[in-house]
Scaffold this motif. Sequence first.
Motif, PDB file in Angstrom:
ATOM      1  N   PHE A 255       8.758  87.452  82.386  1.00 46.94           N
ATOM      2  CA  PHE A 255      10.052  87.341  81.702  1.00 46.94           C
ATOM      3  C   PHE A 255       9.906  86.526  80.414  1.00 46.94           C
ATOM      4  CE2 PHE A 255      11.946  87.397  86.241  1.00 46.94           C
ATOM      5  CZ  PHE A 255      11.801  88.773  86.302  1.00 46.94           C
ATOM      6  N   GLY A 256       9.113  85.451  80.501  1.00 42.47           N
ATOM      7  CA  GLY A 256       8.906  84.600  79.339  1.00 42.47           C
ATOM      8  C   GLY A 256       8.226  85.335  78.200  1.00 42.47           C
ATOM      9  N   TYR A 257       7.219  86.153  78.529  1.00 47.11           N
ATOM     10  CA  TYR A 257       6.538  86.930  77.489  1.00 47.11           C
ATOM     11  C   TYR A 257       7.502  87.906  76.814  1.00 47.11           C
ATOM     12  CZ  TYR A 257       1.817  85.366  78.749  1.00 47.11           C
ATOM     13  OH  TYR A 257       0.683  84.627  78.961  1.00 47.11           O
ATOM     14  N   ALA A 258       8.307  88.601  77.618  1.00 45.81           N
ATOM     15  CA  ALA A 258       9.255  89.559  77.048  1.00 45.81           C
ATOM     16  C   ALA A 258      10.223  88.852  76.105  1.00 45.81           C
ATOM     17  CB  ALA A 258      10.021  90.265  78.166  1.00 45.81           C
ATOM     18  N   ALA A 259      10.710  87.665  76.517  1.00 46.26           N
ATOM     19  CA  ALA A 259      11.628  86.903  75.670  1.00 46.26           C
ATOM     20  C   ALA A 259      10.938  86.443  74.386  1.00 46.26           C
ATOM     21  CB  ALA A 259      12.163  85.701  76.445  1.00 46.26           C
ATOM     22  N   MET A 260       9.712  85.957  74.516  1.00 47.58           N
ATOM     23  CA  MET A 260       8.974  85.483  73.344  1.00 47.58           C
ATOM     24  C   MET A 260       8.756  86.605  72.335  1.00 47.58           C
ATOM     25  SD  MET A 260       5.113  83.908  73.158  1.00 47.58           S
ATOM     26  CE  MET A 260       4.391  85.528  73.518  1.00 47.58           C
ATOM     27  N   LEU A 261       8.382  87.781  72.819  1.00 46.41           N
ATOM     28  CA  LEU A 261       8.125  88.897  71.918  1.00 46.41           C
ATOM     29  C   LEU A 261       9.405  89.376  71.244  1.00 46.41           C
ATOM     30  CD1 LEU A 261       5.502  90.835  74.046  1.00 46.41           C
ATOM     31  CD2 LEU A 261       5.106  89.483  71.985  1.00 46.41           C
ATOM     32  N   ALA A 262      10.543  89.285  71.950  1.00 47.50           N
ATOM     33  CA  ALA A 262      11.815  89.644  71.321  1.00 47.50           C
ATOM     34  C   ALA A 262      12.122  88.693  70.166  1.00 47.50           C
ATOM     35  CB  ALA A 262      12.934  89.606  72.360  1.00 47.50           C
ATOM     36  N   LEU A 263      11.839  87.408  70.357  1.00 46.07           N
ATOM     37  CA  LEU A 263      12.060  86.425  69.296  1.00 46.07           C
ATOM     38  C   LEU A 263      11.107  86.647  68.122  1.00 46.07           C
ATOM     39  CD1 LEU A 263      12.538  83.248  71.515  1.00 46.07           C
ATOM     40  CD2 LEU A 263      14.308  84.420  70.183  1.00 46.07           C
ATOM     41  N   VAL A 264       9.866  86.991  68.436  1.00 47.99           N
ATOM     42  CA  VAL A 264       8.904  87.293  67.369  1.00 47.99           C
ATOM     43  C   VAL A 264       9.378  88.500  66.564  1.00 47.99           C
ATOM     44  CG1 VAL A 264       6.558  88.111  66.912  1.00 47.99           C
ATOM     45  CG2 VAL A 264       6.939  86.257  68.545  1.00 47.99           C
ATOM     46  N   ALA A 265       9.936  89.493  67.262  1.00 48.51           N
ATOM     47  CA  ALA A 265      10.419  90.698  66.584  1.00 48.51           C
ATOM     48  C   ALA A 265      11.522  90.381  65.582  1.00 48.51           C
ATOM     49  CB  ALA A 265      10.919  91.715  67.617  1.00 48.51           C
ATOM     50  N   VAL A 266      12.361  89.394  65.907  1.00 45.28           N
ATOM     51  CA  VAL A 266      13.426  89.002  64.985  1.00 45.28           C
ATOM     52  C   VAL A 266      12.839  88.537  63.659  1.00 45.28           C
ATOM     53  CG1 VAL A 266      15.256  87.316  64.575  1.00 45.28           C
ATOM     54  CG2 VAL A 266      15.078  88.437  66.799  1.00 45.28           C
ATOM     55  N   ARG A 267      11.762  87.776  63.721  1.00 52.13           N
ATOM     56  CA  ARG A 267      11.126  87.267  62.508  1.00 52.13           C
ATOM     57  C   ARG A 267      10.560  88.407  61.668  1.00 52.13           C
ATOM     58  NH1 ARG A 267      10.233  81.779  62.542  1.00 52.13           N
ATOM     59  NH2 ARG A 267       8.554  82.019  61.017  1.00 52.13           N
ATOM     60  N   PHE A 268       9.973  89.401  62.332  1.00 52.55           N
ATOM     61  CA  PHE A 268       9.427  90.531  61.591  1.00 52.55           C
ATOM     62  C   PHE A 268      10.530  91.392  60.993  1.00 52.55           C
ATOM     63  CE2 PHE A 268       5.518  89.815  64.193  1.00 52.55           C
ATOM     64  CZ  PHE A 268       4.658  89.641  63.126  1.00 52.55           C
ATOM     65  N   GLN A 269      11.651  91.518  61.720  1.00 53.83           N
ATOM     66  CA  GLN A 269      12.766  92.305  61.197  1.00 53.83           C
ATOM     67  C   GLN A 269      13.314  91.691  59.916  1.00 53.83           C
ATOM     68  OE1 GLN A 269      15.345  92.380  64.590  1.00 53.83           O
ATOM     69  NE2 GLN A 269      14.605  94.374  65.301  1.00 53.83           N
ATOM     70  N   ALA A 270      13.311  90.367  59.875  1.00 50.14           N
ATOM     71  CA  ALA A 270      13.883  89.676  58.715  1.00 50.14           C
ATOM     72  C   ALA A 270      13.092  89.953  57.442  1.00 50.14           C
ATOM     73  CB  ALA A 270      13.939  88.173  58.987  1.00 50.14           C
ATOM     74  N   ARG A 271      11.763  90.090  57.570  1.00 50.77           N
ATOM     75  CA  ARG A 271      10.956  90.296  56.367  1.00 50.77           C
ATOM     76  C   ARG A 271      10.375  91.701  56.268  1.00 50.77           C
ATOM     77  NH1 ARG A 271       6.107  86.225  58.253  1.00 50.77           N
ATOM     78  NH2 ARG A 271       4.966  87.651  59.607  1.00 50.77           N
ATOM     79  N   GLY A 272      10.694  92.538  57.240  1.00 57.89           N
ATOM     80  CA  GLY A 272      10.216  93.909  57.213  1.00 57.89           C
ATOM     81  C   GLY A 272       8.858  94.059  57.855  1.00 57.89           C
ATOM     82  N   PRO A 273       8.675  95.086  58.682  1.00 56.04           N
ATOM     83  CA  PRO A 273       7.399  95.268  59.376  1.00 56.04           C
ATOM     84  C   PRO A 273       6.296  95.694  58.407  1.00 56.04           C
ATOM     85  CG  PRO A 273       8.828  97.141  59.785  1.00 56.04           C
ATOM     86  CD  PRO A 273       9.643  96.133  59.027  1.00 56.04           C
ATOM     87  N   GLY A 274       5.091  95.202  58.661  1.00 61.15           N
ATOM     88  CA  GLY A 274       3.944  95.594  57.851  1.00 61.15           C
ATOM     89  C   GLY A 274       3.077  96.601  58.580  1.00 61.15           C
ATOM     90  N   THR A 275       1.875  96.779  58.075  1.00 58.01           N
ATOM     91  CA  THR A 275       0.968  97.789  58.625  1.00 58.01           C
ATOM     92  C   THR A 275       0.617  97.508  60.077  1.00 58.01           C
ATOM     93  OG1 THR A 275       0.011  98.131  56.425  1.00 58.01           O
ATOM     94  CG2 THR A 275      -1.262  98.907  58.321  1.00 58.01           C
ATOM     95  N   VAL A 276       0.316  96.241  60.387  1.00 55.24           N
ATOM     96  CA  VAL A 276      -0.099  95.890  61.748  1.00 55.24           C
ATOM     97  C   VAL A 276       1.048  96.076  62.729  1.00 55.24           C
ATOM     98  CG1 VAL A 276      -0.876  94.007  63.229  1.00 55.24           C
ATOM     99  CG2 VAL A 276      -1.866  94.290  60.949  1.00 55.24           C
ATOM    100  N   VAL A 277       2.248  95.599  62.339  1.00 53.09           N
ATOM    101  CA  VAL A 277       3.401  95.722  63.235  1.00 53.09           C
ATOM    102  C   VAL A 277       3.732  97.191  63.482  1.00 53.09           C
ATOM    103  CG1 VAL A 277       5.861  95.235  63.497  1.00 53.09           C
ATOM    104  CG2 VAL A 277       4.328  93.485  62.593  1.00 53.09           C
ATOM    105  N   ASN A 278       3.688  98.004  62.444  1.00 56.52           N
ATOM    106  CA  ASN A 278       3.966  99.432  62.608  1.00 56.52           C
ATOM    107  C   ASN A 278       2.957 100.089  63.547  1.00 56.52           C
ATOM    108  OD1 ASN A 278       6.280  99.729  61.015  1.00 56.52           O
ATOM    109  ND2 ASN A 278       5.085  99.882  59.130  1.00 56.52           N
TER     110      ASN A 278
END
Length: 359
Positions: A255-278
């Motif tokens: 559960f903790g990993y899923a929550a952490m990754l959701a929070l990380v995703a917010v940061r990427f959404q704010a600046r736009g996904p790059g090649t690695v994230v895509n």
Amino acid sequence: MLLFIALANSHYFLRGSSVLGGYPQDGSGVDSAVIWLLTTFVDGRAFPMFGALFGYGIARIAWRQQALGPRAVRRLLWRRSLVLVAVGFLHALLLYAGDILTAYGVLLLAGAWSVRWKDRWLLVIALLFFLLGTLPSGGSSTIGGDPPDETMLPPDVATMIVNRAQTSLYVASLGPLGFVCPFMIGLWAGRRRILEQAERYRRSLRITASVGIGAAVLGAQPISLMLAGVVTPPHQSTLEVLGPLHDATGTLGGFGYAAMLALVAVRFQARGPGTVVNAIAAAGQRSLTCYLAQSVVWALVFTPFLLDLSGTLTVTTTALLAAATWLITVVLADWMRRTERRGPFEVVIRRITYRHAPR
């Protein structure tokens, strides 16, 4: 998730003069360090996250198809469960005896009814199965001492088919019980779109990530230090308590990993996904295909009548193989994204699941 799955699955093929918890105990100091890392952060932590995300996805499917009515939604989910059972059985038979797709398919056969349960029942059932998992038991994989048998490393095709067919039936019968808790929590979270609306649930996700991962790390230490050779294995009665502790805190870690990754995703959404994230997102959209591709590598590398490297590779080199396998599947998935190709197994599941329903 797929990287952790690769790391969690691959070491169970290794042989050694002494094997405990799926790890040879006669390796180097580097091997001991890798064992500590894997048992602390990966083993028993990846699959609960997988189970929670599976339940989350089922909740979203049920919501999107709610206009069809409850019975039609159940039939749709049953079709999805049956194709998971079929694909999982063939996967177990031909590639990897430790398949979990069949268990998820069986879980969904019963779980299709739970998509309409009230929230409190989802949480009560989740809590009940979580508590059952904390009871002393010798069935935890983290304390098993057996080296890989002929099911994992078959000497010939006939032995492989016979043994794996029996094992797959056993996993399909008992395997779902271990995933009920994360599945129910995933259903509950999916109704609220918690992972998709991480900004709205930021505080709750931070607490879940901190408490869940913290509990997983601390709860893993008795087993992790033992398997890494830092402390001497205790009496069997003590192991039967420590094994479930490792597994139960691993559920919280999932559960903790899923929550952490959701929070990380917010940061990427704010600046736009790059090649690695895509590229990683492309692997997630083709997760079943990537998962099955991992098993092709395990079968080729470890099967005795193929490359037969289970007695040659170490814990460390196997972990590197797992990471490289995951990386290759990410590159392959990104190529499919850029060329507008879906994963072949995702196409099969969608065609069978949605044959009479809008997608």
